[in-house]
Design a protein around this motif. Sequence first.
Motif, PDB file in Angstrom:
ATOM      1  N   ASN A   5     -51.419   9.022  37.962  1.00  0.00           N
ATOM      2  CA  ASN A   5     -50.571   9.060  39.156  1.00  0.00           C
ATOM      3  C   ASN A   5     -51.430   9.085  40.418  1.00  0.00           C
ATOM      4  O   ASN A   5     -52.314   9.932  40.562  1.00  0.00           O
ATOM      5  CB  ASN A   5     -49.664  10.295  39.148  1.00  0.00           C
ATOM      6  N   ILE A   6     -51.175   8.167  41.321  1.00  0.00           N
ATOM      7  CA  ILE A   6     -51.895   8.175  42.584  1.00  0.00           C
ATOM      8  C   ILE A   6     -51.232   9.118  43.584  1.00  0.00           C
ATOM      9  O   ILE A   6     -51.874   9.672  44.466  1.00  0.00           O
ATOM     10  CB  ILE A   6     -52.004   6.756  43.169  1.00  0.00           C
ATOM     11  N   LEU A   7     -49.907   9.330  43.432  1.00  0.00           N
ATOM     12  CA  LEU A   7     -49.169  10.201  44.343  1.00  0.00           C
ATOM     13  C   LEU A   7     -48.182  11.053  43.556  1.00  0.00           C
ATOM     14  O   LEU A   7     -47.477  10.547  42.685  1.00  0.00           O
ATOM     15  CB  LEU A   7     -48.418   9.372  45.391  1.00  0.00           C
ATOM     16  N   GLU A   8     -48.164  12.348  43.871  1.00  0.00           N
ATOM     17  CA  GLU A   8     -47.201  13.267  43.274  1.00  0.00           C
ATOM     18  C   GLU A   8     -46.560  14.087  44.387  1.00  0.00           C
ATOM     19  O   GLU A   8     -47.265  14.751  45.157  1.00  0.00           O
ATOM     20  CB  GLU A   8     -47.881  14.190  42.263  1.00  0.00           C
ATOM     21  N   VAL A  36     -37.085  16.955  47.181  1.00  0.00           N
ATOM     22  CA  VAL A  36     -37.382  15.659  46.568  1.00  0.00           C
ATOM     23  C   VAL A  36     -38.674  15.740  45.753  1.00  0.00           C
ATOM     24  O   VAL A  36     -39.694  16.240  46.237  1.00  0.00           O
ATOM     25  CB  VAL A  36     -37.502  14.562  47.646  1.00  0.00           C
ATOM     26  N   SER A  37     -38.621  15.258  44.519  1.00  0.00           N
ATOM     27  CA  SER A  37     -39.801  15.210  43.648  1.00  0.00           C
ATOM     28  C   SER A  37     -39.892  13.836  42.990  1.00  0.00           C
ATOM     29  O   SER A  37     -38.893  13.303  42.518  1.00  0.00           O
ATOM     30  CB  SER A  37     -39.730  16.289  42.559  1.00  0.00           C
ATOM     31  N   PHE A  38     -41.097  13.271  42.986  1.00  0.00           N
ATOM     32  CA  PHE A  38     -41.333  12.014  42.272  1.00  0.00           C
ATOM     33  C   PHE A  38     -42.838  11.815  42.141  1.00  0.00           C
ATOM     34  O   PHE A  38     -43.643  12.511  42.775  1.00  0.00           O
ATOM     35  CB  PHE A  38     -40.700  10.821  42.999  1.00  0.00           C
ATOM     36  N   HIS A  39     -43.220  10.862  41.328  1.00  0.00           N
ATOM     37  CA  HIS A  39     -44.629  10.487  41.214  1.00  0.00           C
ATOM     38  C   HIS A  39     -44.723   8.963  41.191  1.00  0.00           C
ATOM     39  O   HIS A  39     -43.778   8.275  40.819  1.00  0.00           O
ATOM     40  CB  HIS A  39     -45.262  11.086  39.951  1.00  0.00           C
ATOM     41  N   ILE A  40     -45.873   8.466  41.602  1.00  0.00           N
ATOM     42  CA  ILE A  40     -46.108   7.023  41.600  1.00  0.00           C
ATOM     43  C   ILE A  40     -47.383   6.754  40.812  1.00  0.00           C
ATOM     44  O   ILE A  40     -48.443   7.313  41.102  1.00  0.00           O
ATOM     45  CB  ILE A  40     -46.249   6.466  43.030  1.00  0.00           C
ATOM     46  N   ARG A  41     -47.284   5.892  39.818  1.00  0.00           N
ATOM     47  CA  ARG A  41     -48.442   5.534  39.002  1.00  0.00           C
ATOM     48  C   ARG A  41     -49.285   4.484  39.715  1.00  0.00           C
ATOM     49  O   ARG A  41     -48.784   3.698  40.499  1.00  0.00           O
ATOM     50  CB  ARG A  41     -47.988   5.008  37.640  1.00  0.00           C
ATOM     51  N   ARG A  42     -50.541   4.479  39.406  1.00  0.00           N
ATOM     52  CA  ARG A  42     -51.443   3.509  40.013  1.00  0.00           C
ATOM     53  C   ARG A  42     -51.035   2.082  39.646  1.00  0.00           C
ATOM     54  O   ARG A  42     -50.775   1.791  38.481  1.00  0.00           O
ATOM     55  CB  ARG A  42     -52.890   3.762  39.564  1.00  0.00           C
ATOM     56  N   LEU A  70     -41.328  21.539  55.535  1.00  0.00           N
ATOM     57  CA  LEU A  70     -40.974  22.960  55.433  1.00  0.00           C
ATOM     58  C   LEU A  70     -41.636  23.586  54.218  1.00  0.00           C
ATOM     59  O   LEU A  70     -42.204  24.677  54.288  1.00  0.00           O
ATOM     60  CB  LEU A  70     -39.455  23.114  55.346  1.00  0.00           C
ATOM     61  N   SER A  71     -41.576  22.882  53.082  1.00  0.00           N
ATOM     62  CA  SER A  71     -42.189  23.384  51.849  1.00  0.00           C
ATOM     63  C   SER A  71     -42.372  22.232  50.872  1.00  0.00           C
ATOM     64  O   SER A  71     -41.900  21.115  51.097  1.00  0.00           O
ATOM     65  CB  SER A  71     -41.320  24.484  51.225  1.00  0.00           C
ATOM     66  N   GLY A  72     -43.032  22.518  49.775  1.00  0.00           N
ATOM     67  CA  GLY A  72     -43.294  21.498  48.769  1.00  0.00           C
ATOM     68  C   GLY A  72     -44.770  21.154  48.703  1.00  0.00           C
ATOM     69  O   GLY A  72     -45.596  21.709  49.440  1.00  0.00           O
ATOM     70  N   GLN A  73     -45.105  20.227  47.820  1.00  0.00           N
ATOM     71  CA  GLN A  73     -46.490  19.807  47.643  1.00  0.00           C
ATOM     72  C   GLN A  73     -46.591  18.289  47.653  1.00  0.00           C
ATOM     73  O   GLN A  73     -45.727  17.592  47.119  1.00  0.00           O
ATOM     74  CB  GLN A  73     -47.059  20.329  46.330  1.00  0.00           C
ATOM     75  N   ILE A  74     -47.690  17.791  48.255  1.00  0.00           N
ATOM     76  CA  ILE A  74     -48.002  16.364  48.236  1.00  0.00           C
ATOM     77  C   ILE A  74     -49.425  16.232  47.716  1.00  0.00           C
ATOM     78  O   ILE A  74     -50.375  16.728  48.338  1.00  0.00           O
ATOM     79  CB  ILE A  74     -47.884  15.741  49.643  1.00  0.00           C
TER      80      ILE A  74
END
Length: 324
Positions: A5-8, A36-42, A70-74
């Motif tokens: 995953n390049i982005l989570e 909102v939660s998602f991931h993007i594969r390379r 406000l909150s969450g993780q990137i």
Amino acid sequence: MTNPNILEVEDLKVHFPITEGLLKRQVGSIAAVNGVSFHIRRGETFSLVGESGCGKSTTALSVLGMQAILSGQIIFDGENITGWTGAQMRHIRRKMQMVYQDPFGSLNPRMKVGAIIGEPLRVHGLAGDREKYRARIKHLMSTVGLLEEMSERYPHEFSGGQRQRISIARALALEPQLIICDEPVSALDVSIQAQVINLLMELQERLGLTYLFIAHDLSVVRHISDRVAVMYLGKIVEEADRDTLFKTPKHPYTKALLGAVPEADPELEARRAEQLIIGEIPSLRSPPMGCTFHTRCAQAMPICSIDSPTLKTVDATALTCHLY
């Protein structure tokens, strides 16, 4: 082992304050993005779709660090970039670039096209000597189908499709890993949209790019996407790979969106079941209790107005709906 995953993005929340009076006293907030939660594969294209105002672009700006959260993780390329400052984001922005919706407003009208494309190189100190700089601009223009002599023209001398090619060339200047495409063809004529989409797909295959693609035109999304997430009032209500989502949509909102796309075959169009969306989009200032879609859903049940549905997986589709 390289993270696939390049982005989570995990439980991302973005709230905008509501103020009133001369002193701008905060009296509430608007949950533009609400968990909102998602991931993007390379190497893949992940699309966010939904009606205007559902939080797609706000999510994209948050990933780029252009919108406070406000909150969450990137997590990008294995690094937790949550809350990073502009200075901290500088080296990350070489790996993440954006193609904006408006090819007319995203280009400086006072700069020649060559300077616009080369600006990222100058900003990041990668321009090198004049000869290498010009060679790089020539290569970038050729990559997106523009002639070298066009570098001395101004943006107003180009068509909408050509301006978007200029925007794409500028985004490619720093050799990014992820390109965020925010409605990149919605401002273009239909005859030009396919050319730009095909260019993006060709560049992805040739350069190994990853796209976060934001759109409301489902026919475009179907053509370019590997996986699709459907957003409604700041939340993802359904996510699946492209073929699964378009062939067997499950959430009533997704079905209604797909039902609004006309079929080219009049016989298929006549046989297609009607999917209704009732009423207007609720205000984000006071969203409905329970499932936020229940006020417009023809299949709503009593529980829908009380409990917010949890995320579940049904036949390779992740969705939030009490019908399942």
